[in-house]
Design a protein around this motif. Structure first.
Motif, short mmCIF file in Angstrom:
data_model
loop_
_atom_site.label_atom_id
_atom_site.label_comp_id
_atom_site.label_asym_id
_atom_site.label_seq_id
_atom_site.Cartn_x
_atom_site.Cartn_y
_atom_site.Cartn_z
N ALA A 13 0.84 -1.20 0.00
CA ALA A 13 0.00 0.00 0.00
C ALA A 13 0.88 1.25 0.00
O ALA A 13 1.92 1.30 0.64
CB ALA A 13 -0.89 0.01 1.24
N GLY A 14 0.48 2.25 -0.75
CA GLY A 14 1.23 3.50 -0.82
C GLY A 14 2.30 3.52 -1.89
O GLY A 14 3.04 4.48 -2.01
N VAL A 15 2.41 2.44 -2.68
CA VAL A 15 3.41 2.36 -3.75
C VAL A 15 2.68 2.22 -5.08
O VAL A 15 1.76 1.42 -5.21
CB VAL A 15 4.36 1.17 -3.54
N THR A 16 3.08 3.04 -6.07
CA THR A 16 2.51 2.92 -7.41
C THR A 16 3.60 2.49 -8.38
O THR A 16 4.72 3.01 -8.33
CB THR A 16 1.90 4.25 -7.88
N VAL A 17 3.26 1.54 -9.25
CA VAL A 17 4.18 1.04 -10.27
C VAL A 17 3.58 1.31 -11.63
O VAL A 17 2.42 0.96 -11.87
CB VAL A 17 4.45 -0.47 -10.08
N GLU A 18 4.35 1.97 -12.50
CA GLU A 18 3.89 2.26 -13.85
C GLU A 18 4.88 1.69 -14.86
O GLU A 18 6.09 1.75 -14.64
CB GLU A 18 3.78 3.78 -14.07
N VAL A 19 4.35 1.14 -15.97
CA VAL A 19 5.18 0.61 -17.04
C VAL A 19 4.87 1.40 -18.31
O VAL A 19 3.74 1.40 -18.78
CB VAL A 19 4.91 -0.89 -17.27
N ASN A 20 5.87 2.10 -18.84
CA ASN A 20 5.74 2.85 -20.09
C ASN A 20 6.80 2.36 -21.06
O ASN A 20 7.97 2.74 -20.95
CB ASN A 20 5.91 4.36 -19.86
N ASN A 22 9.67 0.62 -22.28
CA ASN A 22 10.79 -0.10 -21.67
C ASN A 22 11.20 0.47 -20.32
O ASN A 22 12.30 0.20 -19.84
CB ASN A 22 12.02 -0.05 -22.58
N VAL A 23 10.36 1.28 -19.69
CA VAL A 23 10.73 1.95 -18.44
C VAL A 23 9.71 1.61 -17.35
O VAL A 23 8.51 1.73 -17.55
CB VAL A 23 10.81 3.49 -18.63
N VAL A 24 10.23 1.17 -16.19
CA VAL A 24 9.39 0.93 -15.02
C VAL A 24 9.64 2.09 -14.05
O VAL A 24 10.79 2.40 -13.73
CB VAL A 24 9.75 -0.41 -14.34
N THR A 25 8.56 2.73 -13.58
CA THR A 25 8.66 3.82 -12.62
C THR A 25 7.94 3.40 -11.35
O THR A 25 6.78 2.97 -11.40
CB THR A 25 8.01 5.10 -13.18
N VAL A 26 8.64 3.51 -10.22
CA VAL A 26 8.07 3.14 -8.93
C VAL A 26 8.07 4.38 -8.04
O VAL A 26 9.12 5.01 -7.85
CB VAL A 26 8.89 2.00 -8.27
N LYS A 27 6.90 4.74 -7.51
CA LYS A 27 6.78 5.90 -6.63
C LYS A 27 6.28 5.43 -5.27
O LYS A 27 5.39 4.58 -5.19
CB LYS A 27 5.79 6.92 -7.19
N GLY A 28 6.85 6.01 -4.21
CA GLY A 28 6.43 5.69 -2.86
C GLY A 28 6.67 6.86 -1.94
O GLY A 28 7.04 7.95 -2.38
#
Length: 180
Positions: A13-20, A22-28
């Motif tokens: 909870a509180g973590v977002t994962v995005e795939v665009n 060839n790039v994975v972005t993780v925000k927390g």
């Protein structure tokens, strides 16, 4: 099939994962990390990140577990963070910090002053009768290890008395020295 690569990563909870592409972005809550990847596909399904490869080609097999581990480290980093502790073993070895400036006395003619990157927080602990300890904390595991290795490289532990900069809990191989 890679044992590590086929394990799904649960997103806390509180973590977002995005795939665009060839790039994975993780925000927390601790920060944001990005990672490029190739030879594998990353999918987000039902609160889990799944890393898959399209074939059993050698390059894809070698990167399957690697990218799964990197994405897992990113998720753990932005949610919990990582810490490393370094211990200064030796007479007269001292460490102090003012903000991100680390001042270390390791027996050379001058003190070593290291400007630590802002992503890594530095804290020094000096208690009487105990070795000084440098505590490093960050959400980026790779950067944290790089900074810790740089500090350790100033004076690596020697095998006879064990003097130098070592990680807390590190076991050193000791040598006997001269037999008189």
């Amino acid at each position: 099939m890679s044992r590590i690569g086929k394990n799904p990563i649960t997103i806390p909870a509180g973590v977002t994962v995005e795939v665009n592409g060839n790039v994975v972005t993780v925000k927390g809550k601790k920060g944001q990390l990005t990672q490029d990847f190739s030879d594998v596909s990353v999918k987000i399904e039902e609160g889990q990140v799944i890393v898959e490869r399209s074939s059993d080609h050698k390059d894809e097999r070698s990167k399957h577990g690697l990218y799964r581990a990197l994405i897992n480290n990113m998720i753990v980093g932005v949610s919990e963070g990582f810490t490393k502790e370094l211990e200064l073993v030796g007479v007269g070895y001292r460490a102090s910090n003012q903000g991100q400036k680390l001042d270390i006395a390791l027996g050379f003619s001058h003190n070593i002053v290291l400007e630590v990157v802002p992503e890594v927080t530095v804290e020094t602990v000096s208690e009487k009768g105990k070795n000084p300890i440098i505590k490093l904390a960050s959400y980026d595991k790779q950067l944290l290890g790089q900074v810790a290795a740089k500090i350790r490289s100033f004076r690596k532990p020697e095998p006879y008395k064990g003097k130098g900069v070592k990680f807390v809990g590190e076991v050193l191989r000791r040598k006997a020295g001269k037999s008189a």
